[in-house]
Scaffold this motif. Sequence first.
Motif, PDB file in Angstrom:
ATOM      1  N   UNK A 110       0.862  -1.180   0.000  1.00 46.57           N
ATOM      2  CA  UNK A 110       0.000   0.000   0.000  1.00 46.57           C
ATOM      3  C   UNK A 110       0.900   1.232   0.000  1.00 46.57           C
ATOM      4  N   UNK A 111       0.461   2.259  -0.698  1.00 46.68           N
ATOM      5  CA  UNK A 111       1.263   3.477  -0.861  1.00 46.68           C
ATOM      6  C   UNK A 111       0.502   4.661  -0.288  1.00 46.68           C
ATOM      7  N   UNK A 112       1.221   5.526   0.402  1.00 45.18           N
ATOM      8  CA  UNK A 112       0.624   6.751   0.913  1.00 45.18           C
ATOM      9  C   UNK A 112       1.447   7.962   0.530  1.00 45.18           C
ATOM     10  N   UNK A 113       0.774   9.092   0.404  1.00 46.55           N
ATOM     11  CA  UNK A 113       1.448  10.384   0.200  1.00 46.55           C
ATOM     12  C   UNK A 113       1.151  11.261   1.410  1.00 46.55           C
ATOM     13  N   UNK A 114       2.204  11.918   1.909  1.00 47.05           N
ATOM     14  CA  UNK A 114       2.102  12.811   3.050  1.00 47.05           C
ATOM     15  C   UNK A 114       2.766  14.126   2.687  1.00 47.05           C
ATOM     16  N   UNK A 115       2.452  15.153   3.446  1.00 48.75           N
ATOM     17  CA  UNK A 115       3.127  16.412   3.243  1.00 48.75           C
ATOM     18  C   UNK A 115       3.403  17.055   4.591  1.00 48.75           C
ATOM     19  N   UNK A 116       4.475  17.836   4.619  1.00 47.08           N
ATOM     20  CA  UNK A 116       4.877  18.475   5.866  1.00 47.08           C
ATOM     21  C   UNK A 116       5.728  19.695   5.570  1.00 47.08           C
ATOM     22  N   UNK A 117       5.400  20.803   6.179  1.00 40.24           N
ATOM     23  CA  UNK A 117       6.217  22.009   6.096  1.00 40.24           C
ATOM     24  C   UNK A 117       6.944  22.177   7.429  1.00 40.24           C
ATOM     25  N   UNK A 118       8.081  22.877   7.430  1.00 40.64           N
ATOM     26  CA  UNK A 118       8.824  23.090   8.676  1.00 40.64           C
ATOM     27  C   UNK A 118       7.923  23.684   9.745  1.00 40.64           C
ATOM     28  N   UNK A 174      -1.484  13.531   6.243  1.00 41.86           N
ATOM     29  CA  UNK A 174      -1.748  12.495   5.253  1.00 41.86           C
ATOM     30  C   UNK A 174      -2.578  13.066   4.128  1.00 41.86           C
ATOM     31  N   UNK A 175      -2.160  12.816   2.893  1.00 38.30           N
ATOM     32  CA  UNK A 175      -2.817  13.401   1.729  1.00 38.30           C
ATOM     33  C   UNK A 175      -3.686  12.381   1.011  1.00 38.30           C
ATOM     34  N   UNK A 176      -3.111  11.227   0.713  1.00 30.89           N
ATOM     35  CA  UNK A 176      -3.841  10.233  -0.067  1.00 30.89           C
ATOM     36  C   UNK A 176      -3.161   8.882   0.076  1.00 30.89           C
ATOM     37  N   UNK A 177      -3.925   7.805  -0.146  1.00 29.81           N
ATOM     38  CA  UNK A 177      -3.310   6.479  -0.154  1.00 29.81           C
ATOM     39  C   UNK A 177      -4.037   5.587  -1.144  1.00 29.81           C
ATOM     40  N   UNK A 178      -3.359   4.492  -1.520  1.00 27.99           N
ATOM     41  CA  UNK A 178      -3.903   3.550  -2.489  1.00 27.99           C
ATOM     42  C   UNK A 178      -3.475   2.153  -2.088  1.00 27.99           C
ATOM     43  N   UNK A 193       6.376  10.173  -0.249  1.00 25.11           N
ATOM     44  CA  UNK A 193       5.623   8.947  -0.437  1.00 25.11           C
ATOM     45  C   UNK A 193       6.138   7.909   0.562  1.00 25.11           C
ATOM     46  N   UNK A 194       5.275   6.958   0.888  1.00 34.40           N
ATOM     47  CA  UNK A 194       5.614   5.934   1.868  1.00 34.40           C
ATOM     48  C   UNK A 194       4.911   4.639   1.480  1.00 34.40           C
ATOM     49  N   UNK A 195       5.435   3.515   1.970  1.00 32.56           N
ATOM     50  CA  UNK A 195       4.892   2.219   1.567  1.00 32.56           C
ATOM     51  C   UNK A 195       4.930   1.232   2.720  1.00 32.56           C
ATOM     52  N   UNK A 196       3.985   0.301   2.686  1.00 29.07           N
ATOM     53  CA  UNK A 196       3.993  -0.804   3.635  1.00 29.07           C
ATOM     54  C   UNK A 196       3.424  -2.040   2.959  1.00 29.07           C
ATOM     55  N   UNK A 197       3.968  -3.206   3.328  1.00 28.33           N
ATOM     56  CA  UNK A 197       3.388  -4.459   2.846  1.00 28.33           C
ATOM     57  C   UNK A 197       2.713  -5.207   3.992  1.00 28.33           C
ATOM     58  N   UNK A 198       2.459  -4.486   5.092  1.00 27.00           N
ATOM     59  CA  UNK A 198       1.811  -5.118   6.245  1.00 27.00           C
ATOM     60  C   UNK A 198       0.369  -4.658   6.411  1.00 27.00           C
ATOM     61  N   UNK A 199      -0.092  -3.832   5.488  1.00 23.28           N
ATOM     62  CA  UNK A 199      -1.454  -3.342   5.587  1.00 23.28           C
ATOM     63  C   UNK A 199      -2.456  -4.313   4.987  1.00 23.28           C
ATOM     64  N   UNK A 200      -3.721  -3.940   5.086  1.00 23.28           N
ATOM     65  CA  UNK A 200      -4.775  -4.745   4.479  1.00 23.28           C
ATOM     66  C   UNK A 200      -4.800  -4.491   2.974  1.00 23.28           C
ATOM     67  N   UNK A 201      -5.175  -5.507   2.225  1.00 27.81           N
ATOM     68  CA  UNK A 201      -5.258  -5.343   0.777  1.00 27.81           C
ATOM     69  C   UNK A 201      -6.509  -4.571   0.378  1.00 27.81           C
ATOM     70  N   UNK A 202      -7.497  -4.517   1.272  1.00 28.94           N
ATOM     71  CA  UNK A 202      -8.791  -3.949   0.914  1.00 28.94           C
ATOM     72  C   UNK A 202      -8.947  -2.486   1.306  1.00 28.94           C
TER      73      UNK A 202
END
Length: 127
Positions: A33-41, A47-51, A96-105
């Motif tokens: 699963x992939x996520x996008x995050x954003x952060x300013x100083x 969290x912005x979006x995930x798939x 961007x960030x990723x994990x293979x321990x999340x749910x597939x659904x």
Amino acid sequence: QVQLVESGGGLVQPGGSLRLSCAATGHTLNYYNIGWFRQAPGKEREGVSCITENDDFTYYSHSVKGRFTISRDNAKNTAYLQMDSLKPEDTDVYHCAATNKGLASICILNPATLDYWGQGIQVAVSS
């Protein structure tokens, strides 16, 4: 070990568009699963979006829903974040960030659940 590298950031005028890419090396992204995050100083990470790994489920934060689109191309080992109708408040460093321990659904935008992170890329929206 998965390495993630973001690209596609830059400076754009309000109302413009950018497409961020998140390219993976070291391992296939097929089961991640992939996520996008954003952060300013000085600001909290948002969290912005995930798939999900099979592209069946996507999620968007309220602040970007209807303007951003997340997608992935497993054949290219790359995920994308299409950002349209950009606003000055979208200015941030995007990761961007990723994990293979999340749910597939379903995917969730909890940074603690993501194992691999890119270095981040600057997006600036200004006239």
